[in-house]
Design a protein around this motif. Structure first.
Motif, short mmCIF file in Angstrom:
data_model
loop_
_atom_site.label_atom_id
_atom_site.label_comp_id
_atom_site.label_asym_id
_atom_site.label_seq_id
_atom_site.Cartn_x
_atom_site.Cartn_y
_atom_site.Cartn_z
N GLY A 397 0.79 -1.22 0.00
CA GLY A 397 0.00 0.00 0.00
C GLY A 397 0.82 1.27 0.00
N ILE A 398 2.08 1.19 -0.40
CA ILE A 398 2.94 2.37 -0.46
C ILE A 398 2.69 3.11 -1.77
CG2 ILE A 398 5.31 3.22 -0.49
CD1 ILE A 398 6.09 0.72 1.13
N GLU A 399 2.30 4.37 -1.67
CA GLU A 399 2.06 5.17 -2.86
C GLU A 399 3.40 5.71 -3.38
OE1 GLU A 399 -0.58 9.05 -4.28
OE2 GLU A 399 -0.74 8.28 -2.24
N VAL A 400 3.63 5.56 -4.67
CA VAL A 400 4.88 6.02 -5.27
C VAL A 400 4.55 7.15 -6.25
CG1 VAL A 400 6.90 5.39 -6.64
CG2 VAL A 400 5.90 3.73 -5.04
N GLU A 401 5.16 8.30 -6.04
CA GLU A 401 4.92 9.47 -6.88
C GLU A 401 6.21 9.88 -7.59
OE1 GLU A 401 3.46 12.50 -4.31
OE2 GLU A 401 1.64 11.41 -3.73
N GLU A 402 6.10 10.18 -8.88
CA GLU A 402 7.24 10.66 -9.67
C GLU A 402 6.96 12.06 -10.19
OE1 GLU A 402 8.69 8.35 -12.89
OE2 GLU A 402 8.77 6.47 -11.76
N THR A 403 7.96 12.92 -10.14
CA THR A 403 7.86 14.26 -10.70
C THR A 403 9.10 14.53 -11.54
OG1 THR A 403 6.65 15.05 -8.76
CG2 THR A 403 7.62 16.72 -10.20
N ARG A 404 8.91 15.06 -12.74
CA ARG A 404 10.04 15.46 -13.59
C ARG A 404 9.99 16.97 -13.75
NH1 ARG A 404 10.59 10.94 -18.37
NH2 ARG A 404 9.58 9.21 -17.30
N ARG A 405 11.15 17.60 -13.66
CA ARG A 405 11.18 19.05 -13.81
C ARG A 405 12.48 19.47 -14.48
NH1 ARG A 405 10.02 22.11 -9.79
NH2 ARG A 405 9.12 20.64 -8.30
N GLU A 406 12.48 20.70 -14.99
CA GLU A 406 13.70 21.26 -15.57
C GLU A 406 14.67 21.61 -14.44
OE1 GLU A 406 12.58 24.56 -17.96
OE2 GLU A 406 11.56 23.34 -19.48
N GLN A 407 15.89 21.95 -14.83
CA GLN A 407 16.91 22.29 -13.85
C GLN A 407 16.41 23.35 -12.87
OE1 GLN A 407 20.51 23.85 -15.49
NE2 GLN A 407 21.42 24.34 -13.51
N LYS A 408 16.69 23.10 -11.57
CA LYS A 408 16.27 24.05 -10.55
C LYS A 408 17.34 24.04 -9.45
CE LYS A 408 12.57 24.90 -7.18
NZ LYS A 408 11.33 24.37 -6.59
#
Length: 528
Positions: A397-408
């Motif tokens: 039941g572990i929720e896995v979230e991915e986010t991609r972003r430009e250089q910061k």
């Protein structure tokens, strides 16, 4: 020329046929694995080796296996394979981690019934012509409380069966979230509460440093008088001497073990105890389970030998040849970030967030996320790998979230991993420098730069004068050499973090002395 596979243990005819149907040249010699000298003499003729537990793939066998590309184990345990030597030779080691779950769960339930009604002893008495009806008073399963220590793949199946038997189920598992517990219909509790409440306790956890002897004399003392203990998981989870003493004293009304510290168990302190039921590691021994893992390993080996696809590999990430040069250092970074966070996490994980920024966001982030999950889950589950980690996380039941972003920010590219538990949220970020080595660049929002070594100390402290000197003196007086020393702080005099690489294992008594150093809040040892 078609790849050639040797099957040196007993696999089903259907599994052998899978190799044949897919164009593999298969040599089925089910008794060859027992003859190590004969195996040594022929192993250089094969590209693949399919085994169960009888074949011992030793360093000597691997050294002689000049053509071998893959070893497939029909089952989960790979104690009979020298994985480091196989890895050094570029040989993939695969297993089938989920094929035995139902069978093992059913065996635990069978043990529970055997203990509750003293079936083995009653059977022996009756067949001896004694008819001792009053001597085998049993207990009902209905309405009793079952305590699960470990509620993963197998434990959750046991829970489902027990609920069907109208039992109340409580579970202790650091990775079990309240949401997952609700779905399963179990009550998540701490270990002490489980020991206090459960009428039956069954173990379903891997054997790790944290779980070894999880049932010891102190734990048994907290259990109900007249309760029952079942272990169909791993030998060493329960202190066998303590269990024997509890059976003799009547603290435990019965115990059922399918696994032992030393196997084969020709002698054991538990043998002969009252209402002790034992079986010779039969958890996975049903025709259905044996067939499932045999078919699964045949398919996996064919996929790899014919197409290069890797499934359930214990020593190789799922990465294609084209993307490997760019991806491999970031896979290592992701796994190290996960190991870092996983070793510091002690309560149930609700969410794992992964932020990919800059160039890494354009890579195969699925493989990177699998590597990060492997790192997070490894401290408690150990046998988890890049293929099984996402499945294990989902089951728990572990929720896995991915986010991609430009250089910061200051770095061209980085990965940030955040673990959200019931009690807190902790993040760690890292990048890969030009030398190809991963670096930690931020912990809990505190900027720092650190390369992770095999043995590390993670210390949180107040940024006060004299702290570093006291810490160094304590380590020096304990004979522990510092390899690297890295510091970061939120502001002068405020919260700070210290990452220290040392040259070897730090004993527990030294950790306790470090924790008592002025201005130290927390000390944890980490392994990478």
């Amino acid at each position: 020329m078609a790849p050639r596979v040797l099957i040196s243990d007993k696999l089903s005819d259907a599994a052998v046929q899978i190799f044949k149907d897919r164009g593999i040249d298969v040599d089925f010699q089910p008794d060859l694995g027992k003859d190590k000298d004969k195996l040594l003499s022929v192993i250089d003729q094969y590209d693949g080796l399919a085994i169960r537990s009888a074949t011992k793939v030793t360093e000597k066998i691997i050294a002689a296996a000049s053509r071998l590309k893959v070893i497939g184990r029909a089952g989960i345990g790979v104690d009979n394979v020298d994985i480091p030597k196989a890895t050094a030779r570029g040989i993939i080691v695969m297993n089938t981690p989920f094929g035995n779950a139902i069978t093992t769960a059913e065996h635990a339930i069978a043990m529970m019934f055997s203990l509750a009604r003293q079936i083995p002893a009653a059977d022996a008495s009756t067949q001896a012509g004694k008819w001792e009806k009053s001597g085998f008073m049993g207990v009902e399963i209905t309405s009793k409380t079952l305590g699960l220590i470990g509620c993963g793949n197998i434990g959750s199946i046991v829970a489902d069966r027990a609920i069907g038997l109208r039992m109340k189920v409580v579970a202790f598992d650091p990775f079990l979230t309240p949401e997952r517990a609700s779905i399963l219909g179990v009550e998540k509790v701490e270990l002490d509460e489980l020991l206090r409440r459960a009428d039956f306790i069954t173990l379903h956890t891997p054997l790790t440093d944290k779980t070894r002897n999880i049932i010891d004399a102190a734990a048994i003392a907290k259990m109900k008088t007249g309760s029952y203990l079942i272990n169909c998981a791993r030998g060493g989870l329960a202190d066998e001497q303590a269990v024997r003493e509890a059976l003799d004293s009547g603290k435990l009304a019965g115990a059922g073990f399918d696994v032992f510290v030393e196997e084969p168990a020709k002698q054991n302190v538990l043998f002969g105890a009252k209402n002790f039921v034992s079986t010779p590691h039969l958890g996975a021994s049903t025709s259905e389970a044996q067939e499932n893992v045999a078919l699964q390993v045949a398919e996996q080996m064919c996929d790899y030998l014919l197409h290069g696809a890797v499934s359930n590999a214990l020593n190789m990430p799922s990465i294609s040849a084209e993307e490997a040069p760019k991806l491999t250092p970031f896979v290592r970074l992701a796994e190290q970030l996960g190991l870092f966070a996983g070793q510091l996490t002690e309560s149930g994980i609700k969410t794992i967030r992964l932020e990919y920024a800059g160039a890494v966001a354009d890579l195969n982030t699925r493989a990177l996320t699998s590597a990060a999950l492997t790192g997070v889950l490894t401290p408690l589950l150990q046998t988890v790998n890049m293929v099984s980690a996402p499945v294990v996380a989902r089951e728990r039941g572990i929720e896995v979230e991915e986010t991609r972003r430009e250089q910061k920010g200051a770095f061209e590219t980085y990965i940030r991993l955040t673990v959200v538990t019931e009690n807190q949220e902790r993040s760690v970020a890292g990048t890969v420098f030009e030398d190809g080595k991963p670096r930690i660049i931020q912990v809990k929002g505190i900027n720092m730069e650190a390369e992770l070594g095999a043995y590390m100390l993670y210390i949180t402290n107040e940024d006060k004068p004299g702290f570093i000197g006291q810490l160094g003196m304590e380590l020096g007086n304990s004979g522990i050499n510092i390899a690297t020393f890295n510091l970061g702080r939120t502001a002068p005099g405020k919260d700070a973090i210290c990452l220290v690489e040392v040259d070897g294992e730090v004993p527990q008594e030294v950790l306790e002395r470090l924790a008592s150093v002025a201005h130290v809040n927390q000390v944890k040892k980490l392994r990478f």
